[in-house]
Design a protein around this motif. Structure first.
Motif, PDB file in Angstrom:
ATOM      1  N   VAL A  80       0.885  -1.216  -0.063  1.00 50.90           N
ATOM      2  CA  VAL A  80       0.142  -0.060   0.110  1.00 50.90           C
ATOM      3  C   VAL A  80       0.978   1.199   0.043  1.00 50.90           C
ATOM      4  CG1 VAL A  80      -1.762   1.123   1.167  1.00 50.90           C
ATOM      5  CG2 VAL A  80      -1.908  -1.010   1.201  1.00 50.90           C
ATOM      6  N   LEU A  81       1.859   1.208   0.919  1.00 54.80           N
ATOM      7  CA  LEU A  81       2.668   2.484   1.165  1.00 54.80           C
ATOM      8  C   LEU A  81       3.436   2.667  -0.113  1.00 54.80           C
ATOM      9  CD1 LEU A  81       3.607   2.849   4.837  1.00 54.80           C
ATOM     10  CD2 LEU A  81       1.981   4.484   3.387  1.00 54.80           C
ATOM     11  N   ARG A  82       4.385   1.548  -0.413  1.00 59.35           N
ATOM     12  CA  ARG A  82       5.070   1.669  -1.595  1.00 59.35           C
ATOM     13  C   ARG A  82       4.523   2.164  -2.961  1.00 59.35           C
ATOM     14  NH1 ARG A  82       9.581  -2.725  -2.234  1.00 59.35           N
ATOM     15  NH2 ARG A  82      10.129  -1.987  -0.266  1.00 59.35           N
ATOM     16  N   GLY A  83       3.458   1.709  -2.943  1.00 57.99           N
ATOM     17  CA  GLY A  83       2.744   2.066  -4.396  1.00 57.99           C
ATOM     18  C   GLY A  83       2.082   3.057  -4.505  1.00 57.99           C
ATOM     19  N   SER A  84       2.082   3.894  -3.318  1.00 58.60           N
ATOM     20  CA  SER A  84       1.681   5.412  -3.349  1.00 58.60           C
ATOM     21  C   SER A  84       2.762   6.373  -3.055  1.00 58.60           C
ATOM     22  CB  SER A  84       0.374   5.518  -2.224  1.00 58.60           C
ATOM     23  OG  SER A  84      -0.263   4.404  -2.059  1.00 58.60           O
ATOM     24  N   LEU A  85       3.826   5.993  -3.325  1.00 54.60           N
ATOM     25  CA  LEU A  85       5.021   6.987  -3.008  1.00 54.60           C
ATOM     26  C   LEU A  85       4.870   8.374  -3.785  1.00 54.60           C
ATOM     27  CD1 LEU A  85       8.151   4.787  -2.791  1.00 54.60           C
ATOM     28  CD2 LEU A  85       6.818   5.985  -1.014  1.00 54.60           C
ATOM     29  N   SER A  86       4.243   8.638  -4.862  1.00 56.99           N
ATOM     30  CA  SER A  86       4.271   9.794  -5.511  1.00 56.99           C
ATOM     31  C   SER A  86       3.086  10.739  -4.855  1.00 56.99           C
ATOM     32  CB  SER A  86       3.949   9.537  -7.011  1.00 56.99           C
ATOM     33  OG  SER A  86       2.698   9.016  -7.443  1.00 56.99           O
ATOM     34  N   GLY A  87       1.962  10.180  -4.754  1.00 61.60           N
ATOM     35  CA  GLY A  87       0.970  10.752  -3.861  1.00 61.60           C
ATOM     36  C   GLY A  87       1.305  11.139  -2.488  1.00 61.60           C
ATOM     37  N   LEU A  88       2.217  10.272  -1.662  1.00 59.73           N
ATOM     38  CA  LEU A  88       2.530  10.580  -0.420  1.00 59.73           C
ATOM     39  C   LEU A  88       3.719  11.623  -0.473  1.00 59.73           C
ATOM     40  CD1 LEU A  88       2.914   7.088   1.123  1.00 59.73           C
ATOM     41  CD2 LEU A  88       1.062   8.610   1.164  1.00 59.73           C
ATOM     42  N   THR A  89       4.318  11.735  -1.504  1.00 62.91           N
ATOM     43  CA  THR A  89       5.552  12.957  -1.637  1.00 62.91           C
ATOM     44  C   THR A  89       4.697  14.107  -1.752  1.00 62.91           C
ATOM     45  OG1 THR A  89       6.711  11.202  -2.796  1.00 62.91           O
ATOM     46  CG2 THR A  89       7.512  13.348  -2.584  1.00 62.91           C
ATOM     47  N   THR A  90       3.821  14.333  -2.709  1.00 61.21           N
ATOM     48  CA  THR A  90       3.016  15.552  -2.707  1.00 61.21           C
ATOM     49  C   THR A  90       2.465  16.150  -1.503  1.00 61.21           C
ATOM     50  OG1 THR A  90       0.891  14.593  -3.388  1.00 61.21           O
ATOM     51  CG2 THR A  90       2.495  14.965  -5.085  1.00 61.21           C
ATOM     52  N   GLY A  91       1.872  15.260  -0.669  1.00 61.46           N
ATOM     53  CA  GLY A  91       1.392  15.449   0.732  1.00 61.46           C
ATOM     54  C   GLY A  91       2.454  15.885   1.819  1.00 61.46           C
ATOM     55  N   VAL A  92       3.590  15.176   1.731  1.00 62.41           N
ATOM     56  CA  VAL A  92       4.690  15.846   2.339  1.00 62.41           C
ATOM     57  C   VAL A  92       5.242  17.229   1.784  1.00 62.41           C
ATOM     58  CG1 VAL A  92       7.219  15.201   2.655  1.00 62.41           C
ATOM     59  CG2 VAL A  92       5.484  13.513   2.925  1.00 62.41           C
ATOM     60  N   MET A  93       5.354  17.353   0.404  1.00 62.53           N
ATOM     61  CA  MET A  93       5.932  18.810  -0.249  1.00 62.53           C
ATOM     62  C   MET A  93       4.930  19.595   0.272  1.00 62.53           C
ATOM     63  SD  MET A  93       7.634  17.863  -3.725  1.00 62.53           S
ATOM     64  CE  MET A  93       6.411  17.232  -4.597  1.00 62.53           C
ATOM     65  N   LEU A  94       3.686  19.366   0.211  1.00 58.36           N
ATOM     66  CA  LEU A  94       2.755  20.745   0.604  1.00 58.36           C
ATOM     67  C   LEU A  94       3.138  21.138   1.952  1.00 58.36           C
ATOM     68  CD1 LEU A  94      -0.694  19.623  -1.122  1.00 58.36           C
ATOM     69  CD2 LEU A  94       0.946  21.447  -1.649  1.00 58.36           C
ATOM     70  N   ALA A  95       3.161  20.090   2.993  1.00 58.91           N
ATOM     71  CA  ALA A  95       3.278  20.556   4.405  1.00 58.91           C
ATOM     72  C   ALA A  95       4.937  21.336   4.390  1.00 58.91           C
ATOM     73  CB  ALA A  95       3.407  19.094   5.097  1.00 58.91           C
TER      74      ALA A  95
ATOM     75  N   ALA B   3       5.422  21.597  -8.083  1.00 59.76           N
ATOM     76  CA  ALA B   3       5.820  20.104  -8.547  1.00 59.76           C
ATOM     77  C   ALA B   3       4.438  19.188  -7.948  1.00 59.76           C
ATOM     78  CB  ALA B   3       7.153  20.005  -7.777  1.00 59.76           C
ATOM     79  N   THR B   4       3.944  19.622  -6.844  1.00 56.05           N
ATOM     80  CA  THR B   4       3.080  18.727  -6.510  1.00 56.05           C
ATOM     81  C   THR B   4       1.785  18.617  -7.379  1.00 56.05           C
ATOM     82  OG1 THR B   4       3.070  19.869  -4.246  1.00 56.05           O
ATOM     83  CG2 THR B   4       1.126  18.655  -4.814  1.00 56.05           C
ATOM     84  N   ARG B   5       1.481  19.522  -8.108  1.00 55.05           N
ATOM     85  CA  ARG B   5       0.477  19.731  -9.447  1.00 55.05           C
ATOM     86  C   ARG B   5       1.002  18.825 -10.440  1.00 55.05           C
ATOM     87  NH1 ARG B   5      -3.629  23.242  -8.842  1.00 55.05           N
ATOM     88  NH2 ARG B   5      -2.979  23.749  -6.737  1.00 55.05           N
ATOM     89  N   LEU B   6       2.153  18.907 -10.893  1.00 45.82           N
ATOM     90  CA  LEU B   6       2.717  18.108 -11.851  1.00 45.82           C
ATOM     91  C   LEU B   6       2.387  16.365 -11.563  1.00 45.82           C
ATOM     92  CD1 LEU B   6       5.847  19.999 -13.002  1.00 45.82           C
ATOM     93  CD2 LEU B   6       3.698  19.636 -14.124  1.00 45.82           C
ATOM     94  N   ILE B   7       3.073  16.344 -10.240  1.00 45.09           N
ATOM     95  CA  ILE B   7       2.967  14.817 -10.018  1.00 45.09           C
ATOM     96  C   ILE B   7       1.441  14.332  -9.944  1.00 45.09           C
ATOM     97  CG2 ILE B   7       3.247  13.108  -8.281  1.00 45.09           C
ATOM     98  CD1 ILE B   7       5.845  14.909  -7.252  1.00 45.09           C
ATOM     99  N   LEU B   8       0.676  14.955  -9.287  1.00 44.81           N
ATOM    100  CA  LEU B   8      -0.761  14.579  -9.053  1.00 44.81           C
ATOM    101  C   LEU B   8      -1.543  14.605 -10.368  1.00 44.81           C
ATOM    102  CD1 LEU B   8      -2.328  15.987  -5.842  1.00 44.81           C
ATOM    103  CD2 LEU B   8      -1.547  13.639  -6.278  1.00 44.81           C
ATOM    104  N   GLY B   9      -0.967  15.407 -11.568  1.00 34.39           N
ATOM    105  CA  GLY B   9      -1.939  15.580 -12.791  1.00 34.39           C
ATOM    106  C   GLY B   9      -3.058  16.144 -12.375  1.00 34.39           C
ATOM    107  N   ARG B  10      -4.184  15.712 -13.144  1.00 31.54           N
ATOM    108  CA  ARG B  10      -5.417  16.193 -12.799  1.00 31.54           C
ATOM    109  C   ARG B  10      -6.226  15.210 -11.681  1.00 31.54           C
ATOM    110  NH1 ARG B  10      -8.575  16.953 -17.315  1.00 31.54           N
ATOM    111  NH2 ARG B  10      -9.421  18.994 -16.550  1.00 31.54           N
ATOM    112  N   ARG B  11      -5.650  14.385 -11.148  1.00 32.08           N
ATOM    113  CA  ARG B  11      -6.527  13.668 -10.128  1.00 32.08           C
ATOM    114  C   ARG B  11      -6.817  14.508  -8.752  1.00 32.08           C
ATOM    115  NH1 ARG B  11      -4.133   9.040  -7.351  1.00 32.08           N
ATOM    116  NH2 ARG B  11      -1.837   9.516  -8.053  1.00 32.08           N
ATOM    117  N   ALA B  12      -7.116  13.695  -7.886  1.00 30.04           N
ATOM    118  CA  ALA B  12      -7.992  13.938  -6.604  1.00 30.04           C
ATOM    119  C   ALA B  12      -7.116  15.322  -5.951  1.00 30.04           C
ATOM    120  CB  ALA B  12      -8.039  13.159  -5.516  1.00 30.04           C
TER     121      ALA B  12
END
Lengths: 291, 252, 324
Positions: free
Chosen positions: A195-210, A278-287
């Protein structure tokens, strides 16, 4: 139903309606321009006034006494980075694991209370977080310190990362977990490895925003890390930081300090905007994982 | 003029992708015209070309002429807003305005046009609701929100709303496909009754419905109007082989 | 039954929180839960400590703390009325300006702007929210305040200067400037919530308004704005809550004068800005306590508004979901 019905004049106000429509569109356009204008203006000012002061000495020198040229923001830069790093060493794993708790074991009183706690902490004025850090750390340590500043940052970072982690992890389809469990893999490994490893890019965006948020926070540092015109040899001393420097210099009466404040603001804004883009680019147009 | 509504070679596209290949048909006053065909064949798009709703979608274009009461609605300088008053529309899923009461929903078209006099509105609302066979069921709760009615009632509310501005033509886009059989039957009955007051063009998936209520029928296939004629003839002696195959259920 | 529980698949269907059988899982679960409890406890600690710091001031001044405006660290007479006034007035002013602008932005971006324009402008509005408060502050000091002093205030005073709320010398800094900067800062919040609320309105309702012969503006009023009243209300309450807590930008442009004045152009002080100004160098324990008391009040008010807004928005969301 066969008698002719009285008719109305539907055309009477047509001209007025068309005119009102045009006016409304114009007003909407103008107001949007008005709302966007400060963004443009701030960028303009920060670049125009900050760029000329971006010299090598700015990044390597310590602040000089008023009137002396060549003062720098080196200690503020290092101080900010130090405190953010200190906070993140604890805050990032804490936030991610708390978020994993919410997404993987998410029902029950503890989980609901945690969600409520995080939402609350995220919306509390950051100066209150500063008061908390003061009472918890500055008073017992009898002085301002990088620890206190980092703690204040931590209290802002953890709830943010927790919530974004939960949102991202909830997007992982349930059948992935079930596939892992069906193979006989213990649940904790499923969570970590799949679960965690598969979501690394999403998790990174959350960390970056913080990170972007705590880098820019000033109020909680005002009476936790306070300020320092010299290097902070140790972590239990008052520590300079970029936002506090901007604040102090901006409200001072000295032009040289103003210029440095703009330069520091430029650095800060660039950092924060880059992280957000960078967050935006990683997330694309997702949630949308904000708020 | 024996023709109320006349379309000449209507072509419609979405961002360059053509979905209607030149539709020409004509509608007589007080007719019910049904448009049938497999899904995705352009029937709803064609309907939306008739009240200039198609062009509201980004990248959508229309070519051709649509002549209503002698005027080309796509002519130079014609205001779509004015056209839409003459052509009402009822949608597949009932869409009363959520914030408005039953009364305000029915009166919406008039209020938009600037008619405020209470007496005029009261009378118009009652007339429309009677025409839509809804008056008896709602006359005591006109202030209730429009969304508090059942699905079938909401659809009749939408029909009443469209009727209020007295358009000569009402378009209906599969109006009963989201409703239960009883509501469907009520609305079919209503459409037949409305013929005396308006002309109806109805898109339907349901061949039996078309056979039951329409005077003329048009069969759409892949953006083309394959055949158009009296309902009786279409369903008993279709001229085109494709029409026959659709009617007899060979596809669709 | 024990045999069955050994199967991972069956375990995954157990209600959450049930005892895990595998030791590794149990440890993992417990450590995660402890971490969560720790976070919850830290919030409790925050409230407890804040309350503890504030109590001496409440004990000494009682309700008078909120009703008097004398704030004198030297004589240790503390009354926070001026700050409450400053917070409320500047935030309301900000809300007054921000609400119509935010609704306009939401409508424009959602309904009027062509796609590429909407994306770019929407991006800029959201990036506005990411800019740190202190950068707003420095911009406020060197760009906004001089503009207010040299252009806006004279302009307003030439038309309406006889009104008491518009009187006073042009300092540039003051309640009005703070209100403007707050408006700028809360617009991204309010407009993004409005955009989401507007998006939940089904397309067919919009089409219904157009099909009746409505103009674009009439469609927006009838199909969108009218149906979004509670959502817009929730957005504004949330914006107000954010405005109450905004510290740095306000501190830098509000003039830092603990006074209540009739004029909107007068310098003032907010609850957040007095803490920012005085806490680090507060002279006495009572001074600290008084400031902490202000902080506690700010905390509670912010809680009230943020919680209330969230509740309203949650209810609005539910209403639309049940309809769809």
């Amino acid at each position: 139903m066969n008698e002719p019905l009285p008719s109305f004049d539907l055309q009477r106000f047509d001209g007025r309606r068309r005119w009102k429509n045009r006016l409304a569109i114009v007003v909407l356009t103008l107001l949007t321009t008005l709302a966007v204008w400060p963004f443009v203006s701030i960028l303009k000012y920060v670049i125009e006034r900050g760029y000329p002061a971006l010299t090598w000495t700015l990044f390597t020198n310590l602040p000089k006494p008023v009137g002396e040229a060549g003062g720098g923001i080196a200690n503020a830069l290092v101080g900010s980075i130090t405190m953010v790093a200190l906070a993140s060493v604890v805050g990032i794993p804490a936030g991610i694991f708390a978020g994993a708790y919410l997404s993987e074991f998410g029902r029950g009183k503890v989980a609901t209370t945690l969600r409520f706690t995080c939402d609350l902490l995220v919306s509390v004025p950051s100066i209150i977080i500063g008061l908390f850090a003061y009472t918890l750390i500055v008073i017992p340590m009898k002085g301002f310190s990088a620890y206190a500043g980092a703690f204040a940052m931590l209290m802002i970072q953890v709830p943010m990362v927790t919530r974004t982690t939960e949102e991202i992890l909830k997007l992982v389809p349930q059948h992935l977990r079930e596939a892992g469990l069906a193979l006989g893999i213990p649940r904790w490994k499923v969570i970590l490895r799949i679960v965690l490893r598969g979501s690394l890019s999403g998790l990174t965006t959350g960390v970056m925003l913080a990170l972007a948020r705590i880098l820019g926070e000033t109020a909680p540092l005002l009476f936790t890390a306070f300020n320092n015109r010299f290097w902070s040899e140790k972590l239990n001393q008052p520590t300079a930081s970029l936002p506090v420097l901007i604040y102090t210099y901006a409200i001072s009466p000295f032009d040289d300090w103003h210029a440095q404040a703009w330069a520091a603001a430029l650095v800060l804004v660039l950092f924060v905007l880059l992280l957000n883009v960078a967050t935006r680019l990683i997330l694309g147009r997702r949630a949308d994982i904000r708020h | 003029m024996n023709q109320l509504l006349n379309t000449e070679n209507v072509i419609a596209s979405f961002s360059g992708h053509q979905v209607l290949k030149g539709i020409s048909l004509s509608v007589k006053p007080n007719d019910v015209v049904a448009l049938i065909g497999p899904s995705g064949c352009g029937k709803s798009t064609f309907l939306r070309c008739l009240n200039r709703l198609h062009e509201e979608v980004t990248g959508a274009t229309v070519n051709g002429r649509v002549v209503l009461e002698g005027q080309d609605i796509y002519g130079e300088g014609v205001d779509p807003v004015k056209i839409r008053r003459k052509i009402g529309m009822v949608f597949q899923k009932p869409n009363p305005f959520p914030a408005l009461s039953i009364y305000d929903n029915v009166a919406a078209g008039l209020k938009l046009a600037g008619i405020r006099r209470r007496s005029v509105l009261d009378e118009a609302v009652e007339t429309s609701l009677r025409q839509a066979a809804l008056w008896g069921e709602v006359k005591d709760k006109l202030k209730a929100p429009g969304t508090s009615l059942s699905g079938g009632q909401q659809q009749r509310l939408c029909i009443a709303r469209a009727l209020t501005v007295r358009p000569p033509v009402i378009l209906m886009d599969e109006p009963t496909s989201a409703l239960d059989p009883i509501s469907t039957a009520k609305i079919e009955e209503l459409i037949v009754q409305l013929k005396t007051a308006v002309t109806v063009v109805i898109v339907t998936h349901n061949m039996q419905q078309a056979a039951r209520i329409s005077d003329n029928t048009g069969f759409f296939l892949l953006g083309e109007l394959v055949e158009f004629g009296a309902t009786r003839e279409i369903f008993t002696k279709p001229r085109d082989r494709r029409t026959e195959e659709y009617i007899t259920g060979r596809f669709g | 039954m024990e045999q069955l529980l050994a199967l991972p698949i069956v375990r995954s269907f157990l209600p959450q929180g049930r005892k895990e059988i595998h030791l590794g899982d149990r440890l993992f679960y417990l450590s995660l839960k402890s971490l969560s409890v720790l976070i919850i406890l830290s919030l409790c600690a925050l409230v407890y400590l804040l309350w503890g710091m504030a109590t001496p001031a409440f004990a000494k001044f009682g309700w008078g703390f909120f009703t008097t405006s004398t704030w004198n660290p030297v004589t240790e007479a503390f009354g926070s009325l001026a700050f409450i006034y400053g917070t409320v007035v500047s935030s309301l002013l900000g809300l007054l300006i921000a609400t119509p602008v935010s609704i306009a932005v939401a409508l424009f971006l959602n309904e009027v702007a062509p796609r590429p324009v909407g994306t770019v402008l929407g991006f800029m509005v959201e990036m506005l929210a990411a800019i740190p408060s202190v950068v707003f502050g420095i911009w406020g000091v060197f760009s906004l305040a001089p503009w207010v002093r040299a252009t806006l205030q004279p302009a307003i005073q030439s038309y309406a200067g006889w009104l008491p709320i518009f009187q006073g010398p042009p300092y540039g800094v003051g309640m009005f400037t703070a209100g403007i900067i707050l408006a700028i800062m809360i617009t991204p919040t309010i407009s993004s919530i409005c955009r989401e609320v507007f998006r939940t309105i089904p397309f067919t309702v919009r089409e219904g308004a157009l099909a009746l012969g409505g103009t674009k503006w009439e469609m927006m009023k009838m199909a969108i704005l009218d149906s979004s009243r509670s959502g817009i209300f929730g957005a504004t309450v949330l914006g107000l809550g954010r405005a109450f807590g905004e510290t740095m930008a306000v501190t830098m442009v509000i003039g830092n004068r603990p006074q209540i004045s009739a004029s909107l152009f007068a310098p003032a002080q907010t609850m957040a800005s007095i803490i920012a100004n005085e806490y680090a160098e507060a002279s006495s324990d009572m001074h600290h306590s008084a400031l902490a008391a202000v902080g506690l009040a700010l905390f509670l008010v912010s809680l009230l508004f943020n919680g209330g807004a969230r509740f309203v928005l949650w209810r609005t969301d539910r209403k639309f979901r049940s309809r769809a």
